[in-house]
Design an enzyme around this catalytic site. Structure first.
Site, PDB file in Angstrom:
ATOM      1  N   GLY A 128      60.732  62.271  40.437  1.00 25.47           N
ATOM      2  CA  GLY A 128      61.560  61.079  40.265  1.00 25.47           C
ATOM      3  C   GLY A 128      62.505  60.828  41.421  1.00 25.47           C
ATOM      4  O   GLY A 128      62.679  59.685  41.855  1.00 25.47           O
ATOM      5  N   ASP A 149      55.801  70.099  47.177  1.00 26.15           N
ATOM      6  CA  ASP A 149      55.668  70.050  45.717  1.00 26.15           C
ATOM      7  C   ASP A 149      54.318  70.646  45.333  1.00 26.15           C
ATOM      8  O   ASP A 149      53.309  70.369  45.992  1.00 26.15           O
ATOM      9  CB  ASP A 149      55.778  68.600  45.204  1.00 26.15           C
ATOM     10  CG  ASP A 149      56.150  68.532  43.728  1.00 26.15           C
ATOM     11  OD1 ASP A 149      55.549  69.298  42.933  1.00 26.15           O
ATOM     12  OD2 ASP A 149      57.038  67.751  43.370  1.00 26.15           O
ATOM     13  N   ASN A 157      54.466  60.668  34.540  1.00 23.23           N
ATOM     14  CA  ASN A 157      55.275  60.540  35.773  1.00 23.23           C
ATOM     15  C   ASN A 157      55.422  59.083  36.214  1.00 23.23           C
ATOM     16  O   ASN A 157      56.365  58.730  36.927  1.00 23.23           O
ATOM     17  CB  ASN A 157      54.625  61.276  36.951  1.00 23.23           C
ATOM     18  CG  ASN A 157      54.481  62.765  36.762  1.00 23.23           C
ATOM     19  OD1 ASN A 157      53.570  63.369  37.304  1.00 23.23           O
ATOM     20  ND2 ASN A 157      55.368  63.378  36.000  1.00 23.23           N
ATOM     21  N   LEU A 158      54.452  58.248  35.837  1.00 26.37           N
ATOM     22  CA  LEU A 158      54.303  56.952  36.523  1.00 26.37           C
ATOM     23  C   LEU A 158      55.483  55.999  36.331  1.00 26.37           C
ATOM     24  O   LEU A 158      55.741  55.175  37.197  1.00 26.37           O
ATOM     25  CB  LEU A 158      53.002  56.254  36.081  1.00 26.37           C
ATOM     26  CG  LEU A 158      51.706  57.050  36.308  1.00 26.37           C
ATOM     27  CD1 LEU A 158      50.495  56.175  35.999  1.00 26.37           C
ATOM     28  CD2 LEU A 158      51.606  57.600  37.723  1.00 26.37           C
ATOM     29  N   LYS A 173      50.419  65.623  44.144  1.00 21.61           N
ATOM     30  CA  LYS A 173      51.455  64.633  44.459  1.00 21.61           C
ATOM     31  C   LYS A 173      51.665  64.481  45.962  1.00 21.61           C
ATOM     32  O   LYS A 173      51.789  63.371  46.474  1.00 21.61           O
ATOM     33  CB  LYS A 173      52.785  65.047  43.806  1.00 21.61           C
ATOM     34  CG  LYS A 173      52.877  64.759  42.340  1.00 21.61           C
ATOM     35  CD  LYS A 173      54.267  65.054  41.819  1.00 21.61           C
ATOM     36  CE  LYS A 173      54.352  64.677  40.344  1.00 21.61           C
ATOM     37  NZ  LYS A 173      55.666  65.005  39.762  1.00 21.61           N
ATOM     38  N   ASP A 217      63.739  69.649  39.952  1.00 20.82           N
ATOM     39  CA  ASP A 217      64.126  69.375  38.562  1.00 20.82           C
ATOM     40  C   ASP A 217      64.546  70.653  37.845  1.00 20.82           C
ATOM     41  O   ASP A 217      64.477  70.724  36.633  1.00 20.82           O
ATOM     42  CB  ASP A 217      62.973  68.694  37.824  1.00 20.82           C
ATOM     43  CG  ASP A 217      61.747  69.581  37.755  1.00 20.82           C
ATOM     44  OD1 ASP A 217      61.785  70.699  38.327  1.00 20.82           O
ATOM     45  OD2 ASP A 217      60.752  69.173  37.132  1.00 20.82           O
ATOM     46  N   ASN A 218      64.962  71.654  38.633  1.00 22.39           N
ATOM     47  CA  ASN A 218      65.411  72.881  37.975  1.00 22.39           C
ATOM     48  C   ASN A 218      66.450  73.586  38.835  1.00 22.39           C
ATOM     49  O   ASN A 218      66.459  73.470  40.060  1.00 22.39           O
ATOM     50  CB  ASN A 218      64.229  73.803  37.688  1.00 22.39           C
ATOM     51  CG  ASN A 218      63.581  74.301  38.958  1.00 22.39           C
ATOM     52  OD1 ASN A 218      64.023  75.304  39.520  1.00 22.39           O
ATOM     53  ND2 ASN A 218      62.564  73.598  39.448  1.00 22.39           N
ATOM     54  N   CYS A 273      64.254  66.076  32.805  1.00 20.45           N
ATOM     55  CA  CYS A 273      63.908  64.695  32.426  1.00 20.45           C
ATOM     56  C   CYS A 273      62.893  64.640  31.289  1.00 20.45           C
ATOM     57  O   CYS A 273      62.939  63.754  30.443  1.00 20.45           O
ATOM     58  CB  CYS A 273      63.357  63.940  33.636  1.00 20.45           C
ATOM     59  SG  CYS A 273      64.582  63.702  34.911  1.00 20.45           S
TER      60      CYS A 273
END
Lengths: 324, 81
Positions: A128, A149, A157-158, A173, A217-218, A273
């Site tokens: 994101g 990534d 995800n989109l 990705k 994200d962590n 998220c």
């Protein structure tokens, strides 16, 4: 119509017939004469009539665009980026006219644009936050970008990761992101790294970075980025999300506060998220603030978020900027 | 007595159910004492979450004494990306 410095050079090289007109005031002409192109000087109301194509030139290419539109001039071109961009191109063959709308900013200028183009940015996480950061940085002229990534694109995800589409589900990705980003700039050197950042590969992956963007994200990866950046004295642009909110800070700039000082105690933290939920616009907003702060840091534009934590609440659009 | 305003973000906001609260407090109360009051108010919803404290847009130590009119933010770590 618009003509870029590179296209104008092609006209000159191919002996195409045109008349270049410098419409600037005398003082500007004296301060910044046009290099390497035959031209006439004329005021707006006395632009010469000619059967040739006309190329109107002003300092930044803004005034001439307006004149052409306002007077509905045919066969008349405005030089994109103006004489500033032309002279820079003439001197070192770099056509920076594409970025004329940002080089006109006093804080950016052509020298700033060169700095951006010579910077080496690394983004950890292409979810994101990583998607908007990468898009904005490539669009603004960052030429060297490493994207890291280990994830593949998923349907969920989109709604918040606009570099990916339905046809990309299941694909890595970083490879898909590179393909989309190259559409913005063919010349950008985008290196996809299909792996997660860890203790083993971390030092090598961030080596040589001008700046590292934390788009993970962590918290464990965030702490690792912090440690690696601190060790190599590399600035880290921190960004994180929670529902309708986000946090951004520039950390580890010449000994300034790092993530380990920002949140020193390990604690049970808010969900990510997928667990807490997120609207797609939030990472767009926070990622773009991260990109903005990256540009400001590279160009030394102040005030910036060095040593400060921005809290943004997208529900009622309140912010707090906390001095760390 | 002093009056301080608490601005709430992230988990603190959702635990309290509001983005702003005003507290009337005894003179001499510290940040960490206010934090304890907030934690008690939320009935364990902030359990195990380490909160950093800012007064008037500046990080402060836990034992900083609050003054009348201060604006306090309790800042939790968040991790989404």
């Amino acid at each position: 119509m618009i003509i870029t410095p590179k296209e104008l050079q092609n006209w000159i090289d191919n002996d195409l017939s045109f008349t270049a007109v410098d419409i600037r005031e005398d003082a500007q002409i004296k301060d910044c004469p046009i290099l390497g192109v035959d031209h006439v000087v004329a005021k707006v109301k006395s632009i010469p009539e000619t059967n040739n194509k006309l190329v109107l030139m002003c300092q930044f290419g803004i005034v001439t665009e307006g004149i052409i539109i306002e007077n509905r001039l045919l066969d008349t071109f405005s030089l994109l980026g103006g004489i500033e961009a032309w002279n820079a191109f003439y001197s070192d063959k770099r056509d920076m006219s594409r970025w004329s709308r940002q080089t006109i900013l006093q804080e950016v200028g052509l020298e700033g644009q060169k700095k951006l183009m010579d910077s080496n940015v690394i983004i950890v996480g292409m979810g994101g936050l990583g998607c908007p950061v990468a898009q904005s940085l490539i669009a603004c002229g960052i030429r060297k970008l490493r994207i890291i990534d280990g994830d593949a694109v998923e349907l969920s995800n989109l709604h918040r990761q606009p570099l990916y589409g339905i046809e990309d589900i299941g694909k890595m990705k970083v490879h898909t992101a590179k393909k989309r980003l190259q559409n913005l700039s063919k010349k950008a050197l985008i290196e996809p790294v299909h792996s997660y950042l860890d203790e083993k590969n971390g030092s090598d992956l961030i080596k040589g970075a001008t700046v590292v963007i934390d788009a993970t994200d962590n918290i464990s990866t965030r702490k690792l980025i912090d440690k690696l950046c601190k060790r190599s004295n590399t600035p880290m642009i921190y960004g994180a999300l929670y529902r309708y909110e986000g946090q951004v800070a520039i950390l580890n700039v010449n000994g300034s506060v790092g993530y380990s000082e920002l949140f020193p105690v390990d604690s049970s933290v808010a969900d990510n998220c997928s667990e807490a939920g997120i609207l797609g616009m939030l990472p767009g907003i926070i990622g773009n603030i991260q990109a903005l702060e990256t540009v400001k840091l590279i160009l030394d534009i102040k005030p910036n978020l060095v040593g400060k934590l921005l809290l943004y609440d997208g529900m009622n659009h309140t912010t707090q900027t906390i001095k760390l | 007595m002093i009056e301080v305003k608490l601005k709430c973000f992230s988990q603190v906001k959702y635990a309290l159910g509001t983005d702003e609260m005003t507290f009337e407090l005894e003179d001499g109360i510290t940040c960490s004492e206010l934090e304890t009051i907030v934690r008690q108010t939320t009935e364990g919803k902030l359990k195990d979450i380490d909160l950093r404290i800012a007064i008037n847009q500046e990080y402060v130590k836990d034992d900083t004494e609050l003054k009348d009119g201060d604006e306090v933010v309790l800042i939790p770590p968040v991790q989404g990306g």
